[in-house]
Design an enzyme around this catalytic site. Structure first.
Site, mmCIF file in Angstrom:
data_model
loop_
_atom_site.group_PDB
_atom_site.id
_atom_site.type_symbol
_atom_site.label_atom_id
_atom_site.label_comp_id
_atom_site.label_asym_id
_atom_site.label_seq_id
_atom_site.Cartn_x
_atom_site.Cartn_y
_atom_site.Cartn_z
ATOM 1 N N GLU A 109 0.834 -1.201 0.000
ATOM 2 C CA GLU A 109 0.000 0.000 0.000
ATOM 3 C C GLU A 109 0.872 1.255 0.000
ATOM 4 O O GLU A 109 0.466 2.296 -0.504
ATOM 5 C CB GLU A 109 -0.944 0.002 1.210
ATOM 6 C CG GLU A 109 -2.076 1.011 1.087
ATOM 7 C CD GLU A 109 -3.141 0.844 2.143
ATOM 8 O OE1 GLU A 109 -4.281 0.461 1.799
ATOM 9 O OE2 GLU A 109 -2.844 1.089 3.337
ATOM 10 N N HIS A 132 6.724 -27.209 3.118
ATOM 11 C CA HIS A 132 5.949 -28.334 2.599
ATOM 12 C C HIS A 132 4.858 -27.863 1.633
ATOM 13 O O HIS A 132 3.935 -28.627 1.336
ATOM 14 C CB HIS A 132 5.337 -29.113 3.763
ATOM 15 C CG HIS A 132 6.370 -29.702 4.682
ATOM 16 N ND1 HIS A 132 6.912 -30.956 4.484
ATOM 17 C CD2 HIS A 132 6.982 -29.191 5.781
ATOM 18 C CE1 HIS A 132 7.802 -31.198 5.433
ATOM 19 N NE2 HIS A 132 7.867 -30.142 6.232
ATOM 20 N N LYS A 152 -13.942 1.632 -4.255
ATOM 21 C CA LYS A 152 -14.954 2.085 -3.288
ATOM 22 C C LYS A 152 -15.981 2.989 -3.958
ATOM 23 O O LYS A 152 -17.180 2.895 -3.682
ATOM 24 C CB LYS A 152 -14.283 2.822 -2.123
ATOM 25 C CG LYS A 152 -13.455 1.932 -1.219
ATOM 26 C CD LYS A 152 -13.130 2.597 0.120
ATOM 27 C CE LYS A 152 -12.219 3.771 -0.022
ATOM 28 N NZ LYS A 152 -11.768 4.307 1.278
#
Length: 545
Positions: free
Chosen positions: A351, A382, A510
């Site tokens: 950000e 793994h 937004k």
């Protein structure tokens, strides 16, 4: 811009000279490499010897930093100059943990005085909850804390409370709600007793859609069970600057804790956003968290570049991104308590520096922030370490581990720590075809079969890594570790000539969500939707008729 700096062509030339050099040869020829490329700041240390660099690389990188006036820009941040140019704001998260008594004046505000006033209120409130003096509406002590926020109002507190669980109050259970999908808040509400729960609503404007939606759901649930809205005052507090909205919600203004525009969300865990941290850990441990960060601040501000932890990490990152063309960076903590640290650093790094426009408004012709990702190191071995060892991508790694053994778990930490060292060595050294072939022949494989299989057992090595070691997972060490990464991000932003302290990239989605939400709720919107979005809106509405 980076490509216009006088040292940039020197680094390009140097890269061409050493790009094929192998670290295992450097280690073989230089017995002092490990000790020379090692820096310690009290109980935090960095081993950066397993990187594809030499003394000339470092010398040129320090010259590059000087080309950018890095030292002067560090001072500008600490002094409160408005280095967040697009929002015309100072960047003073460092003031939140400062132990210095030299006041910082910002637009006629005494910054340290304001910060310490809020800290004093936080300490008093925290003490009242922890001691059992602050009671719920049925006179029960508080047993559960629900922090409702998102992004910087969630990740920092979640990460720190998890990392320092061993220091938490034994009576208190911590819950963090950020996702607006409904599942998370409902899952938490099922586990708690309204009479003994404290809700912390963290939103600077008190209008963040996700946070307010979750807070209103919690409020409705609480009022239905407590039977009276007046009880909200004992069970809800706010971290905000919007007094009017907080009061309309039903929260007493005396239970509102403020913070300031000079603190960005991803840098805010040191502020009132850290109220949940202080309640859980207590003021003594919160102070230690701040002190650890302050120690790193002073180191960053005063240490020469050659021994400056954030400067070294920042410049080494630039070396891989802009010369080796690395697109990705892995955070691999080898401690279960640090399991949320990678996603905290994801936000902090991406950000801040995930940008392509310079401070002068020009499009940047080079890469900036890499994709930052990670997981618990021992589990990752793994899962995706296969790609790191034998894949086609160059992905630098930060290994993070502690030296301190866990009590009542004999032998566990030795296994864990041996894997940290083994993986870092394997990434550096690798295994040649001849070594792989010799191992297979020694095991008795047929010569032709061994020759074929050996190709698949080659590890090229020369994969770079840092090893960050903490003596133990403690409040002061976590404070120092977080501040280290904050300042590393700053260093890279300076080199790339970008503003690390705005986040305009979160805005467009937004904005577009507003008319879409109107449509989903059955209202008509005048907004234009592309055919794909329109089709998916109709699909949703038809399903939910």
């Amino acid at each position: 811009m980076l490509t216009q700096l006088k040292t940039y062509p020197k680094l390009l030339k140097h890269y061409e000279e050493i790009k094929e050099a192998h670290m295992r040869d450097w280690f073989s020829k230089d017995k002092e490499r490990a000790s020379r490329y090692f820096v310690q700041l009290e109980s935090l240390s960095l081993d950066y010897s397993k990187n594809r660099l030499n003394d000339t690389t470092l010398k040129l990188l320090f010259e590059l930093a000087n080309d950018c006036s890095l030292k002067e820009k560090i001072e500008a941040m600490f002094k409160g100059e408005k280095i967040n140019t697009t929002e015309k704001r100072a960047v003073l998260h460092t003031a939140l943990r400062s132990l210095n008594d030299t006041e910082i004046l910002l637009d006629n505000m005494e910054v340290l005085k304001s910060v310490r006033s809020v800290l004093k209120r936080m300490r008093a409130f925290s003490d009242s909850v922890r001691s059992g003096k602050r009671l719920g509406y049925t006179n029960q002590v508080i047993t559960d804390i629900v922090n409702i926020g998102i992004g910087g109002s969630d990740l920092g507190a979640l990460m720190v409370c998890t990392a320092l669980k061993r220091y938490g109050h034994p009576r208190l259970k911590m819950h963090f709600v950020s996702n607006v999908d409904g599942t998370q808040i409902l899952d938490v509400l099922e586990k708690i007793n309204p009479a003994s729960t404290l809700f912390i609503v963290a939103s600077k404007t008190f209008s963040t859609q996700e946070t307010l939606t979750n807070a209103l759901t919690a409020r409705k649930w609480f009022v239905e069970r407590s039977g009276d809205e007046k009880h909200i005052a004992k069970h809800f507090v706010a971290v905000s600057t919007n007094k009017e909205a907080v009061q309309q919600f039903g929260i007493d203004e005396h239970n509102m804790f403020e913070f300031w525009d000079f603190v960005g969300g991803r840098y805010s865990l040191w502020s009132a956003i850290g109220l949940s941290i202080m309640i859980y850990l207590g003021k003594k441990n919160f102070n230690a968290l701040l002190k650890g960060a302050y120690l790193m601040d002073e180191h960053f501000r005063n240490a020469p570049f050659e021994s400056n932890l954030p400067v070294l990490m920042g410049l080494i990152g630039v070396w891989y991104i802009n010369f080796f063309q690395s697109k990705s960076h892995l955070i691999a903590p080898y401690d279960q308590y640090l399991r949320h640290f990678p996603k905290f650093i994801q936000q902090l790094d991406m950000e801040s520096n995930g940008k392509r426009i310079s401070k002068k408004g020009e499009t940047i012709p080079y890469d900036t922030c890499p994709v930052v990702w990670g997981d618990m190191g021992i589990n990752a071995q793994h899962a995706f370490f296969q790609l790191l060892h034998q894949g086609t991508h160059l992905i630098p790694i930060d290994f993070i581990a502690s030296l301190d053994k866990k009590p009542n778990a004999k032998g566990h930490h030795e296994i864990l720590f041996s894997n940290v060292l083994a993986q870092a060595q394997a990434f550096m050294k690798g295994k040649s075809y001849e070594e792989a072939l010799g191992e297979l022949l020694f095991k008795g494989l047929d010569k032709d079969e061994a020759k074929d299989l050996a190709h698949h057992r080659v590890f090229f090595g020369n994969r770079p890594s840092n090893i960050l070691l903490l003596e133990k997972i403690s409040p002061s060490n976590i404070g120092a570790l977080v501040a280290l990464y904050e300042h590393k991000v700053f260093v890279q932003g300076v080199i790339w000539d970008i503003n690390s302290f705005d986040q305009w990239g979160v805005e467009l989605g937004k904005e577009l969500a507003v008319p879409i939400l109107q449509e989903l709720e059955g209202h008509k919107s005048n907004a234009y939707f592309d055919s794909s979005t329109k089709h998916l809106i109709e699909l949703y509405k038809n399903y939910n008729q």
